[in-house]
Scaffold this motif. Structure first.
Motif, PDB file in Angstrom:
ATOM      1  N   TYR A  37       0.893  -1.462  -0.174  1.00 61.14           N
ATOM      2  CA  TYR A  37      -0.061   0.166  -0.121  1.00 61.14           C
ATOM      3  C   TYR A  37       0.829   1.167   0.037  1.00 61.14           C
ATOM      4  N   TYR A  38       1.900   1.390   0.801  1.00 61.85           N
ATOM      5  CA  TYR A  38       2.719   2.418   0.828  1.00 61.85           C
ATOM      6  C   TYR A  38       3.326   2.785  -0.218  1.00 61.85           C
ATOM      7  N   LYS A  39       3.824   1.488  -0.992  1.00 62.23           N
ATOM      8  CA  LYS A  39       4.397   1.991  -2.401  1.00 62.23           C
ATOM      9  C   LYS A  39       3.476   1.981  -3.549  1.00 62.23           C
ATOM     10  N   THR A  40       2.291   1.487  -3.697  1.00 63.62           N
ATOM     11  CA  THR A  40       1.370   2.067  -4.763  1.00 63.62           C
ATOM     12  C   THR A  40      -0.215   2.174  -4.056  1.00 63.62           C
ATOM     13  N   PRO A  41      -0.262   3.517  -3.207  1.00 60.13           N
ATOM     14  CA  PRO A  41      -1.389   3.500  -2.639  1.00 60.13           C
ATOM     15  C   PRO A  41      -2.657   3.864  -3.480  1.00 60.13           C
ATOM     16  N   ASP A  42      -2.613   4.074  -4.622  1.00 57.80           N
ATOM     17  CA  ASP A  42      -3.640   4.048  -5.839  1.00 57.80           C
ATOM     18  C   ASP A  42      -4.364   2.753  -6.014  1.00 57.80           C
ATOM     19  N   GLU A  43      -3.659   1.549  -5.840  1.00 58.35           N
ATOM     20  CA  GLU A  43      -4.122   0.362  -6.150  1.00 58.35           C
ATOM     21  C   GLU A  43      -5.100  -0.145  -5.035  1.00 58.35           C
ATOM     22  N   ALA A  44      -5.166   0.617  -3.844  1.00 58.56           N
ATOM     23  CA  ALA A  44      -5.769   0.157  -2.813  1.00 58.56           C
ATOM     24  C   ALA A  44      -7.156  -0.252  -3.101  1.00 58.56           C
ATOM     25  N   THR A  45      -7.802   0.251  -3.963  1.00 57.65           N
ATOM     26  CA  THR A  45      -9.232   0.156  -4.174  1.00 57.65           C
ATOM     27  C   THR A  45      -9.416  -0.657  -5.573  1.00 57.65           C
ATOM     28  N   ARG A  76      -5.746  -9.992  -2.805  1.00 61.53           N
ATOM     29  CA  ARG A  76      -4.743 -10.153  -1.865  1.00 61.53           C
ATOM     30  C   ARG A  76      -5.030  -9.898  -0.499  1.00 61.53           C
ATOM     31  N   VAL A  77      -5.661  -9.034   0.018  1.00 58.02           N
ATOM     32  CA  VAL A  77      -6.007  -8.620   1.389  1.00 58.02           C
ATOM     33  C   VAL A  77      -6.727  -9.985   1.849  1.00 58.02           C
ATOM     34  N   GLU A  78      -7.814 -10.224   1.086  1.00 66.34           N
ATOM     35  CA  GLU A  78      -8.716 -11.304   1.600  1.00 66.34           C
ATOM     36  C   GLU A  78      -7.943 -12.349   1.602  1.00 66.34           C
ATOM     37  N   ASP A  79      -6.953 -12.884   0.683  1.00 69.22           N
ATOM     38  CA  ASP A  79      -6.425 -13.919   0.918  1.00 69.22           C
ATOM     39  C   ASP A  79      -5.670 -14.047   1.881  1.00 69.22           C
ATOM     40  N   SER A  80      -4.866 -13.007   2.232  1.00 68.02           N
ATOM     41  CA  SER A  80      -3.997 -12.913   3.320  1.00 68.02           C
ATOM     42  C   SER A  80      -4.566 -12.856   4.682  1.00 68.02           C
ATOM     43  N   PHE A  81      -5.752 -12.455   4.645  1.00 67.31           N
ATOM     44  CA  PHE A  81      -6.778 -12.370   6.214  1.00 67.31           C
ATOM     45  C   PHE A  81      -7.666 -13.671   6.092  1.00 67.31           C
ATOM     46  N   ASN A  82      -7.402 -14.378   5.309  1.00 66.72           N
ATOM     47  CA  ASN A  82      -8.396 -15.695   5.463  1.00 66.72           C
ATOM     48  C   ASN A  82      -8.586 -16.379   6.655  1.00 66.72           C
ATOM     49  N   TYR A 138      -6.589  -4.860  10.558  1.00 65.56           N
ATOM     50  CA  TYR A 138      -7.396  -5.107   9.256  1.00 65.56           C
ATOM     51  C   TYR A 138      -8.348  -4.053   8.708  1.00 65.56           C
ATOM     52  N   ALA A 139      -8.730  -3.301   9.718  1.00 66.00           N
ATOM     53  CA  ALA A 139     -10.053  -2.414   9.274  1.00 66.00           C
ATOM     54  C   ALA A 139      -9.116  -1.111   8.837  1.00 66.00           C
ATOM     55  N   TRP A 140      -7.979  -0.863   9.074  1.00 67.73           N
ATOM     56  CA  TRP A 140      -7.108   0.288   8.341  1.00 67.73           C
ATOM     57  C   TRP A 140      -6.966  -0.060   6.886  1.00 67.73           C
ATOM     58  N   LEU A 141      -6.728  -1.345   6.588  1.00 66.91           N
ATOM     59  CA  LEU A 141      -6.579  -1.952   5.341  1.00 66.91           C
ATOM     60  C   LEU A 141      -7.990  -1.658   4.423  1.00 66.91           C
ATOM     61  N   LYS A 142      -8.960  -2.196   5.142  1.00 71.04           N
ATOM     62  CA  LYS A 142     -10.394  -2.389   4.688  1.00 71.04           C
ATOM     63  C   LYS A 142     -10.972  -0.787   4.389  1.00 71.04           C
ATOM     64  N   SER A 143     -10.666   0.229   5.162  1.00 68.46           N
ATOM     65  CA  SER A 143     -11.016   1.367   4.908  1.00 68.46           C
ATOM     66  C   SER A 143     -10.323   2.151   3.907  1.00 68.46           C
ATOM     67  N   LYS A 144      -8.868   1.691   3.629  1.00 66.82           N
ATOM     68  CA  LYS A 144      -8.431   2.307   2.388  1.00 66.82           C
ATOM     69  C   LYS A 144      -9.115   1.540   1.129  1.00 66.82           C
TER      70      LYS A 144
END
Length: 486
Positions: A423-431, A438-444, A459-465
């Motif tokens: 996210y820090y490298k490519t914040p525009d890709e968050a949406t 990738r987030v859902e797979d990592s937090f399964n 996790y909420a911080w990532l989801k808010s992004k």
């Protein structure tokens, strides 16, 4: 020198003043360099301490002074705790000694009465090892009574030995589990049940209040390491039923409040916030002033968290602000609350107050606390656009902290750090869908009905992004998926 600094830093403000008075009273001459050294360390001095105490560098004198001050502090701690914790037990031991002397002097009737008084007090305060000494003495002189008395004392002695053996097995299991939890690849909850089986340890009515408290405390340690508070709920409730069956007299008050606090913590972790608040209010209403020091802002910590995750963030912030200067836990909670409310600069400035080493905080608060502190600090750097500091911070967390975690937690934190890095490298890709997948797979592993609150919060911080929504709103939706409404 590290031991001396650690001893002084661990003192509360009141204990610091008492320790200084204790040292001053012990000084026999005008040279008060030990007080000067104590004050320098208390005020945070870390360099040039020798030069401030002596005209030049005198390593031998400085080493001797440090040792004398450390010995005085150990004596202070021992004296203070002996006065507050050992009074009743020492009183009973003196009665046992007096009873034995009276037997030797031929004062048999007075000896029996003295031992009887000691036995009553030992039963009142659960002094099982002292009871063992009493029964041994009674058996030694049982020939002065009759066979019926001998049988009675033998039965009491055997019953008491069972209590002693249960407590010893619990202590052995407690120590074994504590060590294994640091290095084992076992699931902590599975390891807990395996350790109980290895020691043939089963909950029973014979457990004292203190033993039940230690058992429940161990359960919460296991849950904290596994992040699975639901997994201990049944065993915890079973243990609490034994507590409620016991007489709740004055002698059990302290442990009863401690057990209630553990129950409030379990309810918080399992998202029963109203239940948690209810128990905390009950403790606050009933706890005597002489017990409050032992809780040292634990009640306020749980209360702030329960109010925050039930939607009352303003009250949570108010509670945390009131006590943050006296409690590192509440200071870290306040950082998190500010962060969730987008008060980023306030959060960052407060986070910078954590000036001591990670090793100090780990020894005092545990490795998980240090990890949470570092993770919230990392998120603040990203939110405040201090991106030049992010790579080194991520590497530092991975190098210094992740390897110390239990296996399951290690994987979770490592996955989270990878996602933060992306996210820090490519914040525009968050949406984008690819990032979301990738987030859902990592937090399964994250089951929101049964997952640790703090794991959900990160996790909420990532989801808010991903959803471009306020962090606090996202957090409450995850914590209370069926009941939350803004």
């Amino acid at each position: 020198m590290k031991d001396l600094i650690s001893l002084i830093n661990d003192l509360s403000p009141q204990e610091n003043a008492e320790a200084r008075a204790f040292i001053a009273k012990r000084n026999r001459r005008g040279d008060v360099k030990n007080l000067k050294l104590f004050d320098l360390i208390s005020n945070g001095s870390k360099s040039n301490i020798q030069e401030k105490l002596y005209a030049g560098i005198d390593r031998n004198a400085y080493h001797a002074l440090s040792k004398r001050l450390k010995d005085l502090l150990i004596e202070f701690i021992a004296t203070k705790n002996f006065e507050t914790e050992s009074g009743e037990e020492m009183r009973v031991l003196k009665l046992v000694l007096a009873g034995r002397i009276l037997f030797e002097k031929g004062q048999h009737q007075l000896a029996w009465r003295t031992l009887g008084k000691a036995e009553s007090l030992s039963l009142k305060y659960d002094f099982y090892t002292v009871l063992h000494e009493i029964y041994q003495t009674q058996l030694q002189y049982a020939h002065l009574k009759n066979e019926s008395f001998l049988q009675q004392v033998s039965n009491l002695s055997n019953s008491n030995l069972v209590r002693i053996q249960n407590e010893l097995k619990l202590q052995q299991a407690y120590a074994t589990l504590k060590i294994k939890l640091q290095t084992s690849t076992y699931n902590p909850i599975e390891l807990f049940h395996k350790t109980l089986a290895d020691f043939d340890l089963k909950l029973s009515e014979s457990f004292s209040f203190k033993s039940l408290f230690q058992f429940m405390e161990l359960l919460t340690d296991v849950a904290a390491l596994s992040g699975n508070y639901y997994g201990i709920a049944n065993t915890f409730e079973e243990t609490y039923k034994l507590v409620t069956r016991k007489e709740n007299s004055d002698k059990y008050q302290f442990y009863h409040f401690q057990i209630q606090h553990l129950l409030a913590d379990l309810k918080l972790r399992n998202k029963d916030f109203s239940g948690c608040i209810s128990i905390l209010n009950e403790i606050d209403s009933n706890i005597p002033s002489n017990f409050r020091k032992a809780f040292a802002y634990k009640l306020e910590t749980l209360l702030a968290l329960a109010h925050n995750y039930s939607g009352n963030f303003k009250l949570a912030i108010q509670i945390s602000e009131q006590h943050a200067d006296q409690s590192e836990n509440l200071k870290l909670i306040l950082v998190t609350l500010y962060f969730q409310q987008n008060q980023l600069r306030e959060a960052y400035q407060l986070h910078r107050d954590f000036q001591k080493s990670d090793l100090f905080y780990e020894r005092k608060n545990g490795i998980l606390w240090v990890v949470k502190k570092e993770l919230i600090g990392l998120l603040l750097l990203i939110e405040l656009d201090k991106v030049d500091l992010v790579p080194n911070t991520i590497s530092s967390i991975q190098r210094r902290l992740v390897l110390k975690l239990q296996a399951q937690q290690k994987d979770q934190i490592a996955s989270f750090l990878k996602l933060i890095n992306q996210y820090y490298k490519t914040p525009d890709e968050a949406t984008t869908e690819s990032f979301k997948n990738r987030v859902e797979d990592s937090f399964n592993w994250l089951g929101f009905e049964r997952e640790d609150l703090f794991a959900i919060s990160f996790y909420a911080w990532l989801k808010s992004k991903m959803e471009n929504k306020p962090l606090y709103t996202t957090t409450l939706e995850l914590v209370n998926p069926t009941s939350y409404s803004l």
